[in-house]
Design a protein around this motif. Structure first.
Motif, PDB file in Angstrom:
ATOM      1  N   GLY A 203       0.814  -1.207   0.000  1.00  0.00           N
ATOM      2  CA  GLY A 203       0.000   0.000   0.000  1.00  0.00           C
ATOM      3  C   GLY A 203       0.848   1.258   0.000  1.00  0.00           C
ATOM      4  O   GLY A 203       0.513   2.247  -0.634  1.00  0.00           O
ATOM      5  N   LEU A 204       1.966   1.209   0.702  1.00  0.00           N
ATOM      6  CA  LEU A 204       2.876   2.349   0.753  1.00  0.00           C
ATOM      7  C   LEU A 204       3.430   2.650  -0.628  1.00  0.00           C
ATOM      8  O   LEU A 204       3.477   3.798  -1.057  1.00  0.00           O
ATOM      9  N   PHE A 205       3.850   1.609  -1.355  1.00  0.00           N
ATOM     10  CA  PHE A 205       4.356   1.806  -2.712  1.00  0.00           C
ATOM     11  C   PHE A 205       3.265   2.405  -3.599  1.00  0.00           C
ATOM     12  O   PHE A 205       3.529   3.291  -4.405  1.00  0.00           O
ATOM     13  N   GLY A 206       2.050   1.922  -3.452  1.00  0.00           N
ATOM     14  CA  GLY A 206       0.945   2.456  -4.246  1.00  0.00           C
ATOM     15  C   GLY A 206       0.661   3.909  -3.918  1.00  0.00           C
ATOM     16  O   GLY A 206       0.435   4.729  -4.806  1.00  0.00           O
ATOM     17  N   ASP A 207       0.693   4.246  -2.627  1.00  0.00           N
ATOM     18  CA  ASP A 207       0.433   5.617  -2.205  1.00  0.00           C
ATOM     19  C   ASP A 207       1.497   6.578  -2.704  1.00  0.00           C
ATOM     20  O   ASP A 207       1.202   7.733  -2.997  1.00  0.00           O
ATOM     21  N   LEU A 208       2.725   6.135  -2.780  1.00  0.00           N
ATOM     22  CA  LEU A 208       3.834   7.010  -3.172  1.00  0.00           C
ATOM     23  C   LEU A 208       4.172   6.914  -4.658  1.00  0.00           C
ATOM     24  O   LEU A 208       5.161   7.484  -5.099  1.00  0.00           O
ATOM     25  N   ARG A 209       3.373   6.210  -5.400  1.00  0.00           N
ATOM     26  CA  ARG A 209       3.654   6.002  -6.822  1.00  0.00           C
ATOM     27  C   ARG A 209       3.886   7.310  -7.574  1.00  0.00           C
ATOM     28  O   ARG A 209       4.825   7.429  -8.355  1.00  0.00           O
ATOM     29  N   LEU A 210       3.045   8.306  -7.323  1.00  0.00           N
ATOM     30  CA  LEU A 210       3.163   9.575  -8.024  1.00  0.00           C
ATOM     31  C   LEU A 210       4.435  10.339  -7.665  1.00  0.00           C
ATOM     32  O   LEU A 210       4.896  11.181  -8.431  1.00  0.00           O
ATOM     33  N   GLU A 211       5.015  10.049  -6.527  1.00  0.00           N
ATOM     34  CA  GLU A 211       6.276  10.681  -6.143  1.00  0.00           C
ATOM     35  C   GLU A 211       7.477   9.847  -6.570  1.00  0.00           C
ATOM     36  O   GLU A 211       8.526  10.386  -6.909  1.00  0.00           O
ATOM     37  N   LEU A 212       7.340   8.528  -6.554  1.00  0.00           N
ATOM     38  CA  LEU A 212       8.455   7.651  -6.917  1.00  0.00           C
ATOM     39  C   LEU A 212       8.741   7.652  -8.418  1.00  0.00           C
ATOM     40  O   LEU A 212       9.911   7.633  -8.820  1.00  0.00           O
ATOM     41  N   GLU A 213       7.710   7.657  -9.241  1.00  0.00           N
ATOM     42  CA  GLU A 213       7.919   7.575 -10.684  1.00  0.00           C
ATOM     43  C   GLU A 213       8.785   8.718 -11.218  1.00  0.00           C
ATOM     44  O   GLU A 213       9.762   8.463 -11.918  1.00  0.00           O
ATOM     45  N   PRO A 214       8.481   9.987 -10.901  1.00  0.00           N
ATOM     46  CA  PRO A 214       9.348  11.061 -11.405  1.00  0.00           C
ATOM     47  C   PRO A 214      10.758  10.999 -10.812  1.00  0.00           C
ATOM     48  O   PRO A 214      11.732  11.313 -11.495  1.00  0.00           O
ATOM     49  N   LEU A 215      10.851  10.589  -9.551  1.00  0.00           N
ATOM     50  CA  LEU A 215      12.163  10.463  -8.923  1.00  0.00           C
ATOM     51  C   LEU A 215      13.023   9.455  -9.682  1.00  0.00           C
ATOM     52  O   LEU A 215      14.160   9.737 -10.040  1.00  0.00           O
ATOM     53  N   LEU A 216      12.464   8.297  -9.949  1.00  0.00           N
ATOM     54  CA  LEU A 216      13.207   7.260 -10.659  1.00  0.00           C
ATOM     55  C   LEU A 216      13.477   7.663 -12.113  1.00  0.00           C
ATOM     56  O   LEU A 216      14.546   7.382 -12.651  1.00  0.00           O
ATOM     57  N   ALA A 217      12.535   8.323 -12.746  1.00  0.00           N
ATOM     58  CA  ALA A 217      12.713   8.745 -14.143  1.00  0.00           C
ATOM     59  C   ALA A 217      13.821   9.789 -14.265  1.00  0.00           C
ATOM     60  O   ALA A 217      14.531   9.828 -15.275  1.00  0.00           O
ATOM     61  N   ARG A 218      13.970  10.613 -13.258  1.00  0.00           N
ATOM     62  CA  ARG A 218      14.989  11.670 -13.300  1.00  0.00           C
ATOM     63  C   ARG A 218      16.396  11.095 -13.438  1.00  0.00           C
ATOM     64  O   ARG A 218      17.275  11.715 -14.036  1.00  0.00           O
ATOM     65  N   PHE A 219      16.622   9.903 -12.937  1.00  0.00           N
ATOM     66  CA  PHE A 219      17.947   9.301 -12.983  1.00  0.00           C
ATOM     67  C   PHE A 219      18.207   8.545 -14.288  1.00  0.00           C
ATOM     68  O   PHE A 219      19.302   8.029 -14.488  1.00  0.00           O
ATOM     69  N   GLN A 220      17.217   8.431 -15.143  1.00  0.00           N
ATOM     70  CA  GLN A 220      17.347   7.794 -16.455  1.00  0.00           C
ATOM     71  C   GLN A 220      17.939   6.392 -16.359  1.00  0.00           C
ATOM     72  O   GLN A 220      18.877   6.032 -17.064  1.00  0.00           O
ATOM     73  N   LEU A 221      17.372   5.599 -15.488  1.00  0.00           N
ATOM     74  CA  LEU A 221      17.817   4.223 -15.311  1.00  0.00           C
ATOM     75  C   LEU A 221      17.009   3.305 -16.217  1.00  0.00           C
ATOM     76  O   LEU A 221      15.886   3.619 -16.597  1.00  0.00           O
TER      77      LEU A 221
ATOM     78  N   GLU B 145      14.836  -0.073 -17.151  1.00  0.00           N
ATOM     79  CA  GLU B 145      13.734  -0.739 -16.450  1.00  0.00           C
ATOM     80  C   GLU B 145      14.270  -1.816 -15.509  1.00  0.00           C
ATOM     81  O   GLU B 145      13.784  -1.977 -14.391  1.00  0.00           O
ATOM     82  N   ARG B 146      15.280  -2.534 -15.940  1.00  0.00           N
ATOM     83  CA  ARG B 146      15.889  -3.581 -15.112  1.00  0.00           C
ATOM     84  C   ARG B 146      16.522  -2.973 -13.862  1.00  0.00           C
ATOM     85  O   ARG B 146      16.368  -3.500 -12.749  1.00  0.00           O
ATOM     86  N   GLU B 147      17.217  -1.842 -14.017  1.00  0.00           N
ATOM     87  CA  GLU B 147      17.836  -1.191 -12.870  1.00  0.00           C
ATOM     88  C   GLU B 147      16.783  -0.692 -11.873  1.00  0.00           C
ATOM     89  O   GLU B 147      16.967  -0.822 -10.663  1.00  0.00           O
ATOM     90  N   VAL B 148      15.700  -0.148 -12.385  1.00  0.00           N
ATOM     91  CA  VAL B 148      14.617   0.319 -11.513  1.00  0.00           C
ATOM     92  C   VAL B 148      14.028  -0.849 -10.735  1.00  0.00           C
ATOM     93  O   VAL B 148      13.801  -0.754  -9.521  1.00  0.00           O
ATOM     94  N   GLU B 149      13.793  -1.966 -11.401  1.00  0.00           N
ATOM     95  CA  GLU B 149      13.251  -3.137 -10.710  1.00  0.00           C
ATOM     96  C   GLU B 149      14.196  -3.633  -9.633  1.00  0.00           C
ATOM     97  O   GLU B 149      13.769  -3.994  -8.535  1.00  0.00           O
ATOM     98  N   GLU B 150      15.500  -3.651  -9.917  1.00  0.00           N
ATOM     99  CA  GLU B 150      16.484  -4.080  -8.920  1.00  0.00           C
ATOM    100  C   GLU B 150      16.497  -3.141  -7.722  1.00  0.00           C
ATOM    101  O   GLU B 150      16.553  -3.587  -6.575  1.00  0.00           O
ATOM    102  N   ILE B 151      16.439  -1.844  -7.988  1.00  0.00           N
ATOM    103  CA  ILE B 151      16.441  -0.864  -6.902  1.00  0.00           C
ATOM    104  C   ILE B 151      15.191  -1.023  -6.045  1.00  0.00           C
ATOM    105  O   ILE B 151      15.266  -1.043  -4.813  1.00  0.00           O
TER     106      ILE B 151
END
Length: 94
Positions: free
Chosen positions: A24-42, A44-50
């Motif tokens: 539920g926490l991941f779902g609640d923070l989805r809108l904040e996590l997606e731009p954060l992860l996208a900013r680093f230009q990783l 898809e595999r790296e994002v999944e590992e992180i």
């Protein structure tokens, strides 16, 4: 990479249930996590590992974390920075 293309996020489902507070926490923070992860230009595999690494740490440290939301965002950012540093070191050796 498109911000909305990360499959590792569960769909938002409202408030987290007592049985699945981490999901539920991941779902609640989805809108904040997606731009954060996208900013680093990783990749898809790296994002999944992180996210897997952070999820394990979150579960392991759950009882000691005062604010899981803040901890999760900070831990993701630190993990992304470590990944970029590792990528730069590997590129410098080549």
């Amino acid at each position: 990479m498109d911000v909305n293309s990360y499959p590792a996020f569960p769909a938002p489902s409202g408030a987290p249930s007592e049985e699945e507070p981490v999901t539920g926490l991941f779902g609640d923070l989805r809108l904040e996590l997606e731009p954060l992860l996208a900013r680093f230009q990783l990749s898809e595999r790296e994002v999944e590992e992180i996210l897997r690494e952070i999820l394990l740490l979150l579960v392991y440290r759950w009882e000691r974390i005062d604010s899981p939301e803040i901890w999760l965002l900070a831990a993701c950012k630190r993990a992304c920075l470590r990944r970029l540093g590792r990528r730069a070191r590997v590129a410098a050796r080549s």
